[in-house]
Design an enzyme around this catalytic site. Structure first.
Site, PDB file in Angstrom:
ATOM      1  N   PRO A   9      -1.569 -12.662  25.113  1.00  0.00           N
ATOM      2  CG  PRO A   9      -0.674 -12.935  27.242  1.00  0.00           C
ATOM      3  CD  PRO A   9      -0.423 -12.245  25.937  1.00  0.00           C
ATOM      4  CG  ASN A  10      -5.418 -15.490  28.374  1.00  0.00           C
ATOM      5  OD1 ASN A  10      -5.590 -16.680  28.135  1.00  0.00           O
ATOM      6  ND2 ASN A  10      -4.589 -15.063  29.313  1.00  0.00           N
ATOM      7  NE  ARG A  17      -9.176 -12.659  29.204  1.00  0.00           N
ATOM      8  CZ  ARG A  17      -8.154 -11.822  29.119  1.00  0.00           C
ATOM      9  NH1 ARG A  17      -7.911 -11.183  27.986  1.00  0.00           N
ATOM     10  NH2 ARG A  17      -7.382 -11.625  30.143  1.00  0.00           N
ATOM     11  CE1 TYR A  22      -9.720  -7.415  29.229  1.00  0.00           C
ATOM     12  CE2 TYR A  22     -10.540  -9.444  30.207  1.00  0.00           C
ATOM     13  CZ  TYR A  22      -9.612  -8.424  30.170  1.00  0.00           C
ATOM     14  OH  TYR A  22      -8.568  -8.414  31.059  1.00  0.00           O
ATOM     15  CG  ASN A  72      -4.267  -5.563  24.560  1.00  0.00           C
ATOM     16  OD1 ASN A  72      -3.615  -5.807  25.568  1.00  0.00           O
ATOM     17  ND2 ASN A  72      -5.592  -5.528  24.563  1.00  0.00           N
ATOM     18  CB  ALA A  75      -1.339 -11.035  31.666  1.00  0.00           C
ATOM     19  CG  HIS A  78       0.117  -5.954  33.804  1.00  0.00           C
ATOM     20  ND1 HIS A  78      -0.143  -4.624  33.511  1.00  0.00           N
ATOM     21  CD2 HIS A  78      -0.988  -6.636  33.391  1.00  0.00           C
ATOM     22  CE1 HIS A  78      -1.348  -4.538  32.956  1.00  0.00           C
ATOM     23  NE2 HIS A  78      -1.869  -5.740  32.876  1.00  0.00           N
ATOM     24  CG  ASP A  85      14.581  -4.933  27.404  1.00  0.00           C
ATOM     25  OD1 ASP A  85      14.351  -3.849  28.001  1.00  0.00           O
ATOM     26  OD2 ASP A  85      15.320  -5.822  27.884  1.00  0.00           O
ATOM     27  CD  GLU A  96       0.970  -0.002  27.411  1.00  0.00           C
ATOM     28  OE1 GLU A  96       1.970   0.755  27.417  1.00  0.00           O
ATOM     29  OE2 GLU A  96       0.532  -0.546  28.446  1.00  0.00           O
ATOM     30  CG  HIS A  98      -3.977  -2.028  28.262  1.00  0.00           C
ATOM     31  ND1 HIS A  98      -3.441  -3.296  28.226  1.00  0.00           N
ATOM     32  CD2 HIS A  98      -2.953  -1.169  28.399  1.00  0.00           C
ATOM     33  CE1 HIS A  98      -2.124  -3.198  28.358  1.00  0.00           C
ATOM     34  NE2 HIS A  98      -1.803  -1.920  28.456  1.00  0.00           N
ATOM     35  CB  ILE A  99     -10.068  -4.186  25.924  1.00  0.00           C
ATOM     36  CG1 ILE A  99      -9.512  -4.603  24.561  1.00  0.00           C
ATOM     37  CG2 ILE A  99     -11.589  -4.233  25.941  1.00  0.00           C
ATOM     38  CD1 ILE A  99      -9.581  -6.098  24.281  1.00  0.00           C
ATOM     39  CB  SER A 100     -10.173  -3.514  30.969  1.00  0.00           C
ATOM     40  OG  SER A 100      -8.823  -3.916  31.166  1.00  0.00           O
ATOM     41  NE  ARG A 105      -9.367  -5.476  34.985  1.00  0.00           N
ATOM     42  CZ  ARG A 105      -9.104  -6.453  34.115  1.00  0.00           C
ATOM     43  NH1 ARG A 105      -8.674  -6.166  32.894  1.00  0.00           N
ATOM     44  NH2 ARG A 105      -9.277  -7.720  34.457  1.00  0.00           N
ATOM     45  NE  ARG A 109      -6.123  -7.101  35.839  1.00  0.00           N
ATOM     46  CZ  ARG A 109      -6.008  -8.315  35.274  1.00  0.00           C
ATOM     47  NH1 ARG A 109      -5.320  -8.465  34.176  1.00  0.00           N
ATOM     48  NH2 ARG A 109      -6.597  -9.370  35.807  1.00  0.00           N
TER      49      ARG A 109
HETATM   50  C1  DQA Z   1      -5.724  -6.137  28.898  1.00  0.00           C
HETATM   51  C2  DQA Z   1      -5.523  -5.809  30.388  1.00  0.00           C
HETATM   52  C3  DQA Z   1      -4.552  -6.787  31.019  1.00  0.00           C
HETATM   53  O1  DQA Z   1      -4.370  -6.472  32.380  1.00  0.00           O
HETATM   54  C4  DQA Z   1      -5.090  -8.194  30.916  1.00  0.00           C
HETATM   55  O2  DQA Z   1      -4.179  -9.118  31.463  1.00  0.00           O
HETATM   56  C5  DQA Z   1      -5.463  -8.558  29.539  1.00  0.00           C
HETATM   57  C6  DQA Z   1      -6.148  -7.580  28.694  1.00  0.00           C
HETATM   58  C7  DQA Z   1      -6.821  -5.254  28.284  1.00  0.00           C
HETATM   59  O3  DQA Z   1      -6.882  -5.207  27.070  1.00  0.00           O
HETATM   60  O4  DQA Z   1      -7.615  -4.640  29.000  1.00  0.00           O
HETATM   61  O5  DQA Z   1      -5.286  -9.692  29.107  1.00  0.00           O
HETATM   62  O6  DQA Z   1      -4.524  -5.889  28.211  1.00  0.00           O
END
Ligand code: DQA
Length: 139
Positions: A9-10, A17, A22, A72, A75, A78, A85, A96, A98-100, A105, A109
């Site tokens: 998502p997002n 964003r 990001y 990735n 959210a 978390h 599963d 896995e 994550h960009i950040s 944070r 998270r």
């Molecule tokens: C994320 C980190 C997550 O906490 C956040 O909700 C995201 C992006 C990252 O790529 O840093 O949507 O997965």
């Protein structure tokens, strides 16, 4: 070799964003760079804002014999027992990403339902994290 990148998502909003967190590049632009760098790899990409669709995408990538999955889950990382599963239930190894740096944070998270079942976790290197994930595949 076939690699499936699944973004949650997002992440369709990358570039627009929270650019301070990001970055300012869209994933579509970055993907072109990735495909260019790893020409010998068949790289496929799906993005969904819907939890169940991410579960289906994981199952489908496994059914379609992808060698590796880069995930990735945004959210949902978390919160989603279902995605955790799914990662546990498929045989394709999942990296896995994550960009950040999620550990630098908010505390919510710091929890991941995916990490335990993942081959490894890359966090905090910006979009380059996807490239680092590809490098770990010995490509
Ligand atoms: C994320 C980190 C997550 O906490 C956040 O909700 C995201 C992006 C990252 O790529 O840093 O949507 O997965």
């Amino acid at each position: 070799m076939k690699v499936m990148i699944i973004n949650g998502p997002n992440l369709n909003l990358l570039g627009k964003r929270e650019p301070d967190v990001y970055g300012s590049q869209s994933f579509e632009d970055y993907l072109e760079h990735l495909k260019d760098r790893f020409k010998d790899v068949e790289i496929h990409y799906v993005q969904s804002n819907v939890e169940g669709e991410l579960v289906n995408a994981l199952h489908n990538a496994d059914d379609d014999s992808y060698d590796n999955i880069i995930l990735n889950a945004g959210a949902y990382t978390h919160t989603s027992i279902a995605i955790g599963d799914a990662v546990a239930g498929i045989s394709a190894p999942v990296i896995e990403v994550h960009i950040s740096n999620v550990m630098d944070r908010e505390e919510f998270r710091h929890v991941s339902y995916i990490s335990k079942h993942a081959a490894g976790v890359i966090s905090g290197f910006g979009l380059k994290g996807y490239e680092l994930a590809m490098i770990t595949l010995n490509i």
